[in-house]
Design a protein around this motif. Structure first.
Motif, PDB file in Angstrom:
ATOM      1  N   ILE A  17      56.591  53.488 -24.113  1.00  0.00           N
ATOM      2  CA  ILE A  17      55.376  53.931 -23.408  1.00  0.00           C
ATOM      3  C   ILE A  17      54.210  54.047 -24.382  1.00  0.00           C
ATOM      4  O   ILE A  17      53.100  53.556 -24.131  1.00  0.00           O
ATOM      5  N   TYR A  18      54.454  54.705 -25.515  1.00  0.00           N
ATOM      6  CA  TYR A  18      53.402  54.875 -26.518  1.00  0.00           C
ATOM      7  C   TYR A  18      52.961  53.532 -27.087  1.00  0.00           C
ATOM      8  O   TYR A  18      51.768  53.296 -27.317  1.00  0.00           O
ATOM      9  N   ALA A  19      53.914  52.643 -27.352  1.00  0.00           N
ATOM     10  CA  ALA A  19      53.594  51.358 -27.961  1.00  0.00           C
ATOM     11  C   ALA A  19      52.674  50.527 -27.066  1.00  0.00           C
ATOM     12  O   ALA A  19      51.719  49.903 -27.547  1.00  0.00           O
ATOM     13  N   ALA A  20      52.945  50.507 -25.769  1.00  0.00           N
ATOM     14  CA  ALA A  20      52.114  49.734 -24.845  1.00  0.00           C
ATOM     15  C   ALA A  20      50.706  50.307 -24.760  1.00  0.00           C
ATOM     16  O   ALA A  20      49.727  49.566 -24.593  1.00  0.00           O
ATOM     17  N   ASN A  21      50.574  51.618 -24.917  1.00  0.00           N
ATOM     18  CA  ASN A  21      49.272  52.257 -24.766  1.00  0.00           C
ATOM     19  C   ASN A  21      48.263  51.787 -25.807  1.00  0.00           C
ATOM     20  O   ASN A  21      47.068  51.727 -25.537  1.00  0.00           O
ATOM     21  N   TYR A  22      48.732  51.446 -27.017  1.00  0.00           N
ATOM     22  CA  TYR A  22      47.789  51.033 -28.069  1.00  0.00           C
ATOM     23  C   TYR A  22      46.956  49.841 -27.636  1.00  0.00           C
ATOM     24  O   TYR A  22      45.779  49.732 -27.986  1.00  0.00           O
ATOM     25  N   VAL A 259      56.681  48.605 -34.311  1.00  0.00           N
ATOM     26  CA  VAL A 259      57.316  47.312 -34.064  1.00  0.00           C
ATOM     27  C   VAL A 259      57.010  46.850 -32.643  1.00  0.00           C
ATOM     28  O   VAL A 259      56.574  45.711 -32.416  1.00  0.00           O
ATOM     29  N   LEU A 260      57.221  47.738 -31.677  1.00  0.00           N
ATOM     30  CA  LEU A 260      56.921  47.404 -30.284  1.00  0.00           C
ATOM     31  C   LEU A 260      55.420  47.193 -30.080  1.00  0.00           C
ATOM     32  O   LEU A 260      55.010  46.284 -29.347  1.00  0.00           O
ATOM     33  N   ALA A 261      54.604  48.027 -30.735  1.00  0.00           N
ATOM     34  CA  ALA A 261      53.153  47.909 -30.585  1.00  0.00           C
ATOM     35  C   ALA A 261      52.642  46.582 -31.135  1.00  0.00           C
ATOM     36  O   ALA A 261      51.747  45.958 -30.555  1.00  0.00           O
ATOM     37  N   VAL A 262      53.198  46.132 -32.274  1.00  0.00           N
ATOM     38  CA  VAL A 262      52.812  44.845 -32.847  1.00  0.00           C
ATOM     39  C   VAL A 262      53.158  43.715 -31.883  1.00  0.00           C
ATOM     40  O   VAL A 262      52.335  42.824 -31.616  1.00  0.00           O
TER      41      VAL A 262
END
Length: 310
Positions: A17-22, A259-262
């Motif tokens: 959830i946090y990663a997608a928010n970026y 990693v997910l955010a990248v």
């Protein structure tokens, strides 16, 4: 063990959830709404939600005692109000990848805060880890790259994100005793109410003056995502996990976020991963690994294996 799997699944979902928010929040701000307006919508929406749910689920449960009330006040100020204001103000000024990498400093803060507030021991290895992690964060904050034109105030944004990671780490340590003593909705209703008093004076104007009539559907969906998933669901899962796991374990689940955010940012064309950022990330990860590393004690005949609390 079954409960342990649920804890890990919940924490990984929070990381996603946090990663997608970026990347998603970049669509909303600053074109459609300023960062402080987003914070106001998130916190007010969550405060109303948790207050209503608490009324029906745990009407008799109350935070009592001067010490617990002061702890809840500190959690609301740091973990909700200040935390969210710093995060969105910083993300508005810097790139999604830089912001996600700096968030990994939080486990280091958890260790330092635990040593100060909970009197936990800091070993030489952890001191080395703190130093290495801070060097990596410092290089990331002060470094300039090819995206300098797109983010001319990235250094200030990175400092905001670093401060956000710091107060979030302190919040994890402060909130753990409350989550183990009171119902989750009791704690969340209180801390979001306190957070609203901190955030609304800064963001009410942005929230009220936004041109809602001209918001495309995808912007409405992304704002809904930030209120429902990023705020309500993420905080609920994090605080539920604190009943069964240590603040350090929650800190460890910040690892998958960058990693997910990248992957998400690159896939959506929101950011680019450079070798410089990769090197800075390696230093931060090494520092956090050293801070989190613990020497396994020699097994004795009367010792049992330590597991996540069931």
């Amino acid at each position: 063990m079954r409960n342990s799997l649920r804890v890990h699944a919940a924490l990984f979902f929070v990381a996603l959830i946090y990663a997608a928010n970026y990347s998603l929040s970049k669509d909303v701000m600053p074109k459609y709404m300023g960062p402080l307006g987003i914070v106001t919508l998130r916190i007010v929406g969550a405060a109303l939600f948790f207050a209503v749910i608490k009324y029906f689920v745990a009407p008799q449960d109350k935070i009592i005692g001067r010490a617990d009330n002061l702890r809840a006040l500190a959690c609301g100020v740091l973990g909700i109000g200040v935390n969210q204001l710093l995060f969105f103000s910083g993300l508005n000024l810097t790139s999604p990848i830089s912001a996600s990498l700096l968030q990994t400093i939080a486990p280091i803060v958890v260790v330092i805060a635990s040593a100060i507030l909970l009197k936990e021991k800091i070993t030489l290895t952890r001191v080395l880890g703190i130093g290495v992690g801070l060097v990596g964060a410092g290089l990331l904050i002060l470094g300039r790259n090819a995206q300098a034109a797109a983010y001319p105030h990235a250094t200030l944004g990175n400092l905001f994100i670093l401060a956000n990671a710091t107060v979030f780490g302190i919040y994890l340590v402060l909130s753990a005793p409350l989550m183990r003593k009171y119902h989750a909705f009791t704690v969340l209703a209180r801390v979001f109410l306190v957070g609203a008093f901190i955030a609304v004076p800064f963001g009410w104007r942005d929230a009220l003056t936004a041109d809602y009539a001209h918001f495309p559907l995808y912007i409405w969906l992304e704002i809904g995502y930030m209120v429902v998933f990023l705020t309500i669901l993420a905080y609920l899962l994090n605080n539920w996990a604190l009943k069964y796991a240590s603040p350090a374990l929650l800190g460890v689940y910040i690892y998958p976020q960058p990693v997910l955010a990248v992957l998400i940012a690159v896939a959506l064309g929101k950011d680019h991963l450079t070798w410089g950022k990769a090197g800075q990330a390696a230093l931060i990860f090494l520092g956090v690994w050293l801070v989190s590393w613990k020497r396994k004690p020699a097994a004795g005949p009367a010792e049992s294996v330590d597991t996540v609390q069931n």
